[in-house]
Design a protein around this motif. Structure first.
Motif, PDB file in Angstrom:
ATOM      1  N   TYR A  46      37.577   4.414  44.803  1.00  0.00           N
ATOM      2  CA  TYR A  46      38.226   3.234  45.071  1.00  0.00           C
ATOM      3  C   TYR A  46      37.319   2.067  44.471  1.00  0.00           C
ATOM      4  N   ALA A 130      42.471  -9.987  50.482  1.00  0.00           N
ATOM      5  CA  ALA A 130      42.315  -8.758  50.886  1.00  0.00           C
ATOM      6  C   ALA A 130      41.301  -8.177  51.664  1.00  0.00           C
ATOM      7  N   TYR A 152      45.470 -13.840  46.874  1.00  0.00           N
ATOM      8  CA  TYR A 152      46.477 -13.297  46.333  1.00  0.00           C
ATOM      9  C   TYR A 152      47.569 -13.732  46.855  1.00  0.00           C
ATOM     10  N   LEU A 184      49.371  -3.360  41.609  1.00  0.00           N
ATOM     11  CA  LEU A 184      48.209  -2.561  41.432  1.00  0.00           C
ATOM     12  C   LEU A 184      48.433  -1.642  40.034  1.00  0.00           C
ATOM     13  N   ARG A 187      45.720   3.875  38.739  1.00  0.00           N
ATOM     14  CA  ARG A 187      44.511   4.194  39.087  1.00  0.00           C
ATOM     15  C   ARG A 187      44.406   5.631  39.459  1.00  0.00           C
ATOM     16  N   PHE A 198      45.122   0.205  51.391  1.00  0.00           N
ATOM     17  CA  PHE A 198      46.161  -0.810  51.987  1.00  0.00           C
ATOM     18  C   PHE A 198      47.340  -0.207  53.032  1.00  0.00           C
ATOM     19  N   ILE A 199      47.685   1.147  52.370  1.00  0.00           N
ATOM     20  CA  ILE A 199      48.547   1.850  53.283  1.00  0.00           C
ATOM     21  C   ILE A 199      48.120   2.365  54.416  1.00  0.00           C
ATOM     22  N   ILE A 233      52.332  -6.040  51.813  1.00  0.00           N
ATOM     23  CA  ILE A 233      52.239  -5.392  50.539  1.00  0.00           C
ATOM     24  C   ILE A 233      53.466  -6.055  49.727  1.00  0.00           C
ATOM     25  N   ILE A 236      52.687  -9.930  48.522  1.00  0.00           N
ATOM     26  CA  ILE A 236      51.613  -9.969  47.577  1.00  0.00           C
ATOM     27  C   ILE A 236      51.669  -9.279  46.212  1.00  0.00           C
ATOM     28  N   THR A 237      52.467  -8.245  46.374  1.00  0.00           N
ATOM     29  CA  THR A 237      52.701  -7.483  45.000  1.00  0.00           C
ATOM     30  C   THR A 237      53.943  -7.406  44.638  1.00  0.00           C
ATOM     31  N   HIS A 284      38.908  -7.895  35.755  1.00  0.00           N
ATOM     32  CA  HIS A 284      38.853  -7.465  37.018  1.00  0.00           C
ATOM     33  C   HIS A 284      37.993  -6.193  37.068  1.00  0.00           C
ATOM     34  N   ARG A 287      39.581  -2.708  35.979  1.00  0.00           N
ATOM     35  CA  ARG A 287      40.448  -2.095  37.044  1.00  0.00           C
ATOM     36  C   ARG A 287      42.057  -2.487  37.032  1.00  0.00           C
TER      37      ARG A 287
HETATM   38  C1  LIG Z   1      54.363   1.925  47.623  1.00  0.00           C
HETATM   39  C2  LIG Z   1      53.653   0.890  46.601  1.00  0.00           C
HETATM   40  C3  LIG Z   1      52.064   0.800  47.121  1.00  0.00           C
HETATM   41  C4  LIG Z   1      51.443  -0.058  46.221  1.00  0.00           C
HETATM   42  C5  LIG Z   1      50.147  -0.544  46.866  1.00  0.00           C
HETATM   43  C6  LIG Z   1      49.936  -1.864  46.405  1.00  0.00           C
HETATM   44  C7  LIG Z   1      48.663  -2.401  47.431  1.00  0.00           C
HETATM   45  C8  LIG Z   1      48.498  -3.732  46.590  1.00  0.00           C
HETATM   46  C9  LIG Z   1      47.254  -4.457  47.261  1.00  0.00           C
HETATM   47  C10 LIG Z   1      46.844  -5.259  46.022  1.00  0.00           C
HETATM   48  C11 LIG Z   1      45.455  -6.023  46.494  1.00  0.00           C
HETATM   49  C12 LIG Z   1      44.469  -5.278  45.600  1.00  0.00           C
HETATM   50  C13 LIG Z   1      43.057  -5.986  46.128  1.00  0.00           C
HETATM   51  C14 LIG Z   1      41.858  -5.035  45.746  1.00  0.00           C
HETATM   52  C15 LIG Z   1      41.716  -5.370  44.631  1.00  0.00           C
HETATM   53  O1  LIG Z   1      41.735  -6.378  43.611  1.00  0.00           O
HETATM   54  C16 LIG Z   1      41.116  -3.995  43.777  1.00  0.00           C
HETATM   55  O2  LIG Z   1      41.086  -3.201  44.211  1.00  0.00           O
HETATM   56  O3  LIG Z   1      40.736  -4.257  42.474  1.00  0.00           O
END
Ligand SMILES: CCCCCCCCCCCCCCC(=O)C(=O)O
Ligand code: FMN
Length: 387
Positions: A46, A130, A152, A184, A187, A198-199, A233, A236-237, A284, A287
């Motif tokens: 990670y 985060a 975020y 995200l 990756r 996060f999950i 989640i 913020i995404t 980033h 990433r």
């Molecule tokens: C079911 C879909 C799952 C998607 C999970 C998304 C989680 C998003 C969190 C975003 C924050 C990322 C924080 C860390 C970071 O910036 C990095 O790893 O680089």
């Protein structure tokens, strides 16, 4: 007591001469290798991993290798002054700890340990939204140390305003808004290790301690964690903001605002037009967009595009003092460092982070002195040649 930059070279050398081993390597380019031996594959990949094939992460490092410092002699650089002030924050050297989320996956001390280490060296700690820990707990660990807050950006304005108000009340002076991670990236390392922190409920220290976010939930996060996690989640995404949403942040943050993730001169110009105070030229750490341009390769054109209308910071790929000197010579006001201190945290908690930071500063100090640069202002494009 806050230790200030100065004498770290002697201190680190004296420790070595006295037979004391450092808590982890003094060479940040070796830390990834040794972190692999101590971390489980999920957390290791990670941190170390990147988007897609890793092309951009490699390009970040290769870009530094294409520039070389040209040492100058007899410049009287025996005494150096590496100090600077960025957006009103004085710092002993032009280095900040980049925002890094989910630190609990590498060390149980997590963000407070890193924040204490940063404060002890006098460098600003940029707290991530985060984080595994609450805003207030990180602020307490920072003590008198300088602290910035990375956002975020939640789609819910009330939650966003609540987080900003808490950060302000806790003494965070500057807001860093990350634009490049509205979802995200691809990756493969994380997918192959079935590892999405996060999950699993990591990195939720900010929302779980936020009264407005908690107020939106029918059951408390303690009663129904999966619903709380998914709600956060989805907040913020998945939704890319647009430039016309920036005034909301200005309305709710009265300190400097910095946009992180800028890679194009036109976006840098738009940040100026939007009245932003700074930008971080960053991909980033490779990433997010695999195949994206190396961050260092776009730094000069972005600096040329904005001049002194806002402060230009830089990150992605910094591993040595020479890297910092090169980024400053190409126009960055300061740099953010990511993975190296996270590896320090993984190796030895607060001591590990401190060792990585001190080593970087001592390396920068020596590199500047031996190449004839007494102050940061002495580092200019004329200090470099293309390899
Ligand atoms: C079911 C879909 C799952 C998607 C999970 C998304 C989680 C998003 C969190 C975003 C924050 C990322 C924080 C860390 C970071 O910036 C990095 O790893 O680089
Ligand atoms: C494990 C990890 C977590 C990160 N989390 C965040 C984050 O929460 N917010 C953010 O803006 N950037 C985050 N970043 C990106 C860093 O702030 C920074 O841009 C990047 O690490 C710089 O590249 P470097 O690691 O090569 O120094 C993260 C990076 C890593 C390695």
């Amino acid at each position: 007591m806050t230790e200030r930059f100065g004498g770290y070279q002697n201190e680190i050398y004296l420790q070595g001469l006295g037979g004391t081993f450092p808590p982890c390597s003094t060479d940040a380019t070796k830390l990834e290798e040794s972190a692999r031996e101590i971390l489980e594959p999920g957390p290791f990949w990670y941190v170390a991993g990147a988007a897609g094939s890793g092309a951009t992460a490699r390009a970040n490092r290769e870009a530094f290798d294409r520039w070389r410092l040209v040492p100058r002699m007899l410049t009287g650089a025996t005494e150096r002054d590496l100090s600077t002030t960025v957006l009103g924050t004085p710092m002993p050297a032009p280095v900040l700890l980049a925002p890094v989320g989910v630190q609990s996956i590498v060390h149980e001390g997590a963000e407070p340990a890193a924040a204490r280490a940063a404060a002890s060296v006098g460098l600003p700690y940029v707290m991530s939204t985060a984080s595994s820990t609450s805003i207030e707990d990180v602020a307490a660990a920072s003590g008198e140390g300088p602290r910035w807050f990375q956002l975020y950006w939640p789609t819910d304005n009330d939650v966003c305003a609540s987080i900003l108000a808490r950060a302000k009340a806790a003494g965070f002076t500057t807001l860093v808004v990350t634009l490049d991670t509205w979802t995200l990236a691809w990756r493969p390392n994380d997918l192959d290790h079935a590892y999405l922190p996060f999950i699993k409920g990591e990195g939720l220290g900010v929302p779980l301690s936020d009264p407005v976010f908690r107020g939106l939930l029918e059951k408390t996060p303690e009663e129904d964690a999966p619903t709380a996690i998914l709600r956060w989640i989805s907040m913020i995404t998945g939704t890319d903001s647009t430039w016309d949403r920036l005034p909301f942040l200005r309305e709710h943050w009265d300190g400097p605002i910095v946009l992180k993730g800028i890679q194009h001169p036109d976006d840098a110009r738009r940040a100026v037009e939007a009245g932003m105070d700074g930008i971080v030229v960053s991909n980033h750490g490779g990433r997010q967009v695999d195949g994206a341009v190396a961050s260092l390769d776009v730094l000069p054109e972005i600096v040329a595009a904005v001049g002194d209308r806002l402060e230009v910071l830089f990150d992605s790929g910094i591993r040595t003092g020479a890297d910092i000197a090169k980024a400053i010579a190409l126009g960055a006001k300061a740099v953010l460092v990511g993975r190296p201190w996270v590896y320090g945290l993984a190796h030895a908690g607060e001591d590990g982070v401190r060792h990585v930071l001190r080593s970087l500063l001592a390396d920068l100090d020596l590199t500047m002195g031996l190449s004839g640069h007494r102050t940061l202002a002495d580092l200019t494009p004329a200090s470099l040649r293309h390899a």
